[in-house]
Design an enzyme around this catalytic site. Structure first.
Site, PDB file in Angstrom:
ATOM      1  CB  SER A 104      -0.979   0.024   1.345  1.00 47.38           C
ATOM      2  OG  SER A 104      -1.549   1.040   1.440  1.00 47.38           O
ATOM      3  CE  LYS A 125      -4.679   0.013   0.420  1.00 48.43           C
ATOM      4  NZ  LYS A 125      -5.523  -0.783   1.358  1.00 48.43           N
ATOM      5  CE  LYS A 145      -3.904   3.836   2.280  1.00 50.62           C
ATOM      6  NZ  LYS A 145      -5.230   3.050   2.939  1.00 50.62           N
ATOM      7  CG  ASP A 167      -7.966   2.272   0.763  1.00 47.63           C
ATOM      8  OD1 ASP A 167      -8.858   2.656   0.788  1.00 47.63           O
ATOM      9  OD2 ASP A 167      -7.098   1.880   1.646  1.00 47.63           O
ATOM     10  CD  GLU A 172      -9.223  -0.914   0.687  1.00 48.47           C
ATOM     11  OE1 GLU A 172      -8.098  -0.894  -0.171  1.00 48.47           O
ATOM     12  OE2 GLU A 172      -9.213  -1.346   1.947  1.00 48.47           O
ATOM     13  CG  ASP A 180     -10.928  -1.286   4.573  1.00 44.19           C
ATOM     14  OD1 ASP A 180     -11.056  -1.851   5.969  1.00 44.19           O
ATOM     15  OD2 ASP A 180      -9.840  -0.735   4.713  1.00 44.19           O
ATOM     16  CE  LYS A 188      -7.669  -2.590   6.590  1.00 50.52           C
ATOM     17  NZ  LYS A 188      -7.951  -1.384   6.575  1.00 50.52           N
ATOM     18  N   GLY A 196      -4.209  -4.575   5.769  1.00 46.80           N
ATOM     19  CA  GLY A 196      -3.301  -4.448   6.830  1.00 46.80           C
ATOM     20  C   GLY A 196      -3.333  -3.131   7.441  1.00 46.80           C
TER      21      GLY A 196
HETATM   22  O1  NPG Z   1       0.320  -2.320   4.711  1.00 41.00           O
HETATM   23  O2  NPG Z   1      -0.353  -2.502   6.583  1.00 41.00           O
HETATM   24  C1  NPG Z   1      -0.506  -1.815   5.449  1.00 41.00           C
HETATM   25  C2  NPG Z   1      -0.955  -0.697   5.336  1.00 41.00           C
HETATM   26  C3  NPG Z   1      -2.175  -0.811   4.679  1.00 41.00           C
HETATM   27  O3  NPG Z   1      -3.219   1.040   3.531  1.00 41.00           O
HETATM   28  C4  NPG Z   1      -3.319   0.244   4.518  1.00 41.00           C
HETATM   29  N1  NPG Z   1      -3.699   0.441   5.567  1.00 41.00           N
HETATM   30  O4  NPG Z   1      -6.900   1.991   5.225  1.00 41.00           O
HETATM   31  O5  NPG Z   1      -6.270   0.247   4.954  1.00 41.00           O
HETATM   32  C5  NPG Z   1      -6.109   1.257   5.308  1.00 41.00           C
HETATM   33  C6  NPG Z   1      -4.585   1.556   5.973  1.00 41.00           C
HETATM   34  C7  NPG Z   1      -4.386   2.050   7.320  1.00 41.00           C
HETATM   35  C8  NPG Z   1      -3.442   2.110   7.986  1.00 41.00           C
HETATM   36  C9  NPG Z   1      -5.399   2.396   8.052  1.00 41.00           C
HETATM   37  C10 NPG Z   1      -3.097   2.443   9.233  1.00 41.00           C
HETATM   38  C11 NPG Z   1      -5.360   2.879   9.510  1.00 41.00           C
HETATM   39  C12 NPG Z   1      -4.232   2.915   9.988  1.00 41.00           C
END
Ligand code: NPG
Length: 375
Positions: free
Chosen positions: A137, A165, A167, A192, A217, A242, A266, A294
């Site tokens: 991500s 992915k 953001k 996402d 997403e 999500d 998750k 994640g």
């Molecule tokens: O690689 O763990 C990872 C990050 C994946 O994008 C990711 N997580 O919105 O899904 C999400 C985001 C996130 C991370 C959200 C940390 C909240 C806290």
């Protein structure tokens, strides 16, 4: 066997680079590690998915600690359960909400239960693979430049990740996606938004269709089921949910109503690895693919997520990246990418433990909560 004590370890983990999403930026991940200690001296480990502030969801670390101390652990104390994982889930579900706190408590207990039986979490959940395909991500660059984005994506492509992915948020969507797609025409790619758009943005989001994305997403607010369905009608790119997915019922509703065709699972968001598995099973029965999200986990949370991601309907690469994508030093043995995959831990329980010295190095706070759950 009885759990005699929960030990909460609060640690501060500096990220190797800032992680910016549509709702905020993390530089240091505040992580709550839960250790359940049995009368036999076995420690079970779990990581809470909550962040230090309620940006992703309403949960946040200080609130998690409160609800664990004042409600979840007392709810266990009052029950006569025999510590079967299903009974732990039922006891915690007496408290409404707080899924990340529940998952952390339940997983630490599950880890003890499995370690004392010598069974791996992967085998307990029903895994069918010994390694899983990994995606990564990529946050919004702090400089908001395409060159910084392309440099970062290039690092991950070179490392062998099997899916990227990005953001996105209003003002940072079509242009970065177009640039990454132009550079890597064959790379599996998805985006996402973390709820950053509104129904009025449907035409803008539909512009992403030309880039052959795996999915979009959570483009809209988590409670906007109709909005997601309307968006699905104007976009050819599959919609994935999500933040909206809190239970088997919400996942099934998403699929049935046409709000999403792909579910991000998750465990922290759904209250238990058992519920995560149940959502997987429901989606598999409907031929709907799932993937494992994640929350910037350390090795403790990553190990458990890899056990889940090894189930058969996790057919899309997850946000289960290697330790060095997040942290210069992990608190467990680092997870190292091999040919774009991570190995699923096969030892008892989650199969890894924090290195005591590293846990102590990163720790800023510790609290013991003594209990006897009577099982
Ligand atoms: O690689 O763990 C990872 C990050 C994946 O994008 C990711 N997580 O919105 O899904 C999400 C985001 C996130 C991370 C959200 C940390 C909240 C806290």
């Amino acid at each position: 066997m009885s759990i005699e004590m929960f030990r909460l370890h609060l640690i501060n983990m500096p990220l190797v680079r800032p992680f910016r999403t549509s709702f905020g930026t993390e530089l240091v991940r505040e992580v709550l590690i839960v250790e359940a200690i049995s009368s036999g001296g076995t420690s079970g480990w779990a990581e809470c998915a909550a962040s230090s502030w309620p940006g992703y969801s309403s949960e946040y670390t200080a609130g998690v600690i409160d609800v664990m101390t004042d409600h979840l652990i007392p709810a266990l104390r009052e029950t006569t359960m025999a510590a079967e994982p299903e009974e732990v889930r039922a006891a915690l579900d007496v408290i409404r909400g707080h899924p990340m706190a529940k998952t952390a408590i339940a997983t630490s207990m599950l880890d003890v239960w499995l370690r004392e039986r010598g069974q791996s979490m992967a085998s307990f959940l029903g895994s069918t693979r010994t390694e899983v395909d990994c995606g990564v991500s990529v946050g919004i660059p702090t400089t908001e430049t395409l060159s910084e984005l392309l440099d970062e994506v290039g690092i991950y492509v070179d490392a062998g990740y099997r899916r990227i992915k990005l953001k996105i948020e209003p003002g940072w969507d079509v242009e970065p996606v177009a640039a990454v797609r132009a550079r890597w025409p064959e790379m599996p790619l998805q985006v996402d938004a973390n709820q950053a758009y509104t129904r009025a943005d449907a035409a803008q989001l539909a512009k992403l269709d030309e880039f052959d994305l795996l999915l979009i997403e959570q483009p809209l607010p988590e409670e906007d089921w109709l909005g997601h369905r309307l968006l699905a009608e104007v976009c050819t790119t599959p919609i994935c949910m999500d933040e909206s997915i809190l239970s088997v019922a919400s996942a099934e509703s998403a699929l049935e109503f046409g709000s999403a065709t792909i579910i991000n699972i998750k465990p922290g968001r759904v209250g238990s690895y058992l519920t995560a598995r149940d959502i997987h099973d429901m989606c598999m029965a409907r031929n709907s693919p799932v993937w494992c999200g994640g929350m910037l986990e350390t090795g403790v949370g990553r190990a458990a997520n890899l056990a889940l991601a090894a189930l058969p309907n996790f057919t899309l690469p997850g946000d289960t990246s290697a330790s060095n994508r997040y942290y210069a030093v992990d608190i467990t043995e680092p997870f190292v990418l091999q040919d774009g995959r991570l190995p699923v831990p096969q030892g008892p329980g989650i199969g890894v433990e924090p290195v005591p010295e590293l846990l102590a190095d990163f720790r800023i706070w510790r609290r013991d909560i003594a209990i006897s759950t009577g099982f």
